[in-house]
Design a protein around this motif. Sequence first.
Motif, mmCIF file in Angstrom:
data_model
loop_
_atom_site.group_PDB
_atom_site.id
_atom_site.type_symbol
_atom_site.label_atom_id
_atom_site.label_comp_id
_atom_site.label_asym_id
_atom_site.label_seq_id
_atom_site.Cartn_x
_atom_site.Cartn_y
_atom_site.Cartn_z
ATOM 1 N N CYS A 101 0.861 -1.177 0.000
ATOM 2 C CA CYS A 101 0.000 0.000 0.000
ATOM 3 C C CYS A 101 0.902 1.233 0.000
ATOM 4 O O CYS A 101 1.831 1.325 0.810
ATOM 5 C CB CYS A 101 -0.900 0.012 1.225
ATOM 6 N N LYS A 119 -10.098 7.448 2.942
ATOM 7 C CA LYS A 119 -10.449 7.295 4.354
ATOM 8 C C LYS A 119 -11.845 6.686 4.452
ATOM 9 O O LYS A 119 -12.690 7.023 3.639
ATOM 10 C CB LYS A 119 -10.450 8.656 5.056
ATOM 11 N N GLU A 139 -2.096 -1.199 -3.697
ATOM 12 C CA GLU A 139 -3.145 -0.185 -3.615
ATOM 13 C C GLU A 139 -2.492 1.177 -3.416
ATOM 14 O O GLU A 139 -1.440 1.278 -2.782
ATOM 15 C CB GLU A 139 -4.064 -0.423 -2.414
ATOM 16 N N HIS A 150 -3.284 4.669 -1.573
ATOM 17 C CA HIS A 150 -4.148 5.215 -0.527
ATOM 18 C C HIS A 150 -4.108 6.737 -0.560
ATOM 19 O O HIS A 150 -3.029 7.330 -0.606
ATOM 20 C CB HIS A 150 -3.703 4.726 0.848
ATOM 21 N N PHE A 194 -5.189 3.503 5.286
ATOM 22 C CA PHE A 194 -4.285 3.580 6.436
ATOM 23 C C PHE A 194 -2.856 3.958 6.063
ATOM 24 O O PHE A 194 -2.148 4.554 6.862
ATOM 25 C CB PHE A 194 -4.286 2.255 7.218
ATOM 26 N N GLU A 212 -10.389 3.696 4.957
ATOM 27 C CA GLU A 212 -9.618 2.490 4.613
ATOM 28 C C GLU A 212 -8.182 2.792 4.183
ATOM 29 O O GLU A 212 -7.399 1.874 3.997
ATOM 30 C CB GLU A 212 -10.334 1.725 3.504
ATOM 31 N N LYS A 261 -7.953 3.489 -2.440
ATOM 32 C CA LYS A 261 -8.609 3.498 -1.132
ATOM 33 C C LYS A 261 -8.579 4.927 -0.598
ATOM 34 O O LYS A 261 -7.571 5.625 -0.723
ATOM 35 C CB LYS A 261 -7.890 2.596 -0.118
#
Length: 157
Positions: free
Chosen positions: A36, A142, A108, A110, A146, A144, A140
């Motif tokens: 991530c 918020k 991912e 973020h 992180f 999710e 992703k």
Amino acid sequence: MQWRRFNGEVIHLPVKEEVRQAIIRETAHGFRLKVCIGTDSQVKGLETEFATVIVFLREGHGGFMFIHNEKTKDRYSIKERMLVEVAKSIEIAYELCDLFTQYDVDMEVHADINTNPQFKSNLALREAMGYILGMGFAFKAKPEAFASSSCANKMVN
């Protein structure tokens, strides 16, 4: 770009090679990885500090991360700053994506952007989502996200 580990140890190799070695090492130990990537920023007086993180999750066995910090005297609106964060994450995701494909590692991006319209960062949600998905990356936001809202946030606060 100067990268480091969470313990402060400087990474001397180019980040792409360090990521390659981490993937090889971790998969050799039998771990299934997911990566991530996220960026957060904090305005401190006349400076804005950005932290970008590459978070490696070992399925069921914790994780680790690589960190890059950067400061600028550039001034941004909240929307501009959110999109600069996303651009920094996409830049590193794009540099590394062929490795993730080669080694079959899920990745991912973020974004530290709130999905709740009551928050200022929500102004950038549509553009950020379009930018990330348009580059072909999983997205992703918020709560999710992180990597940006927790891991990178810790590195600028």
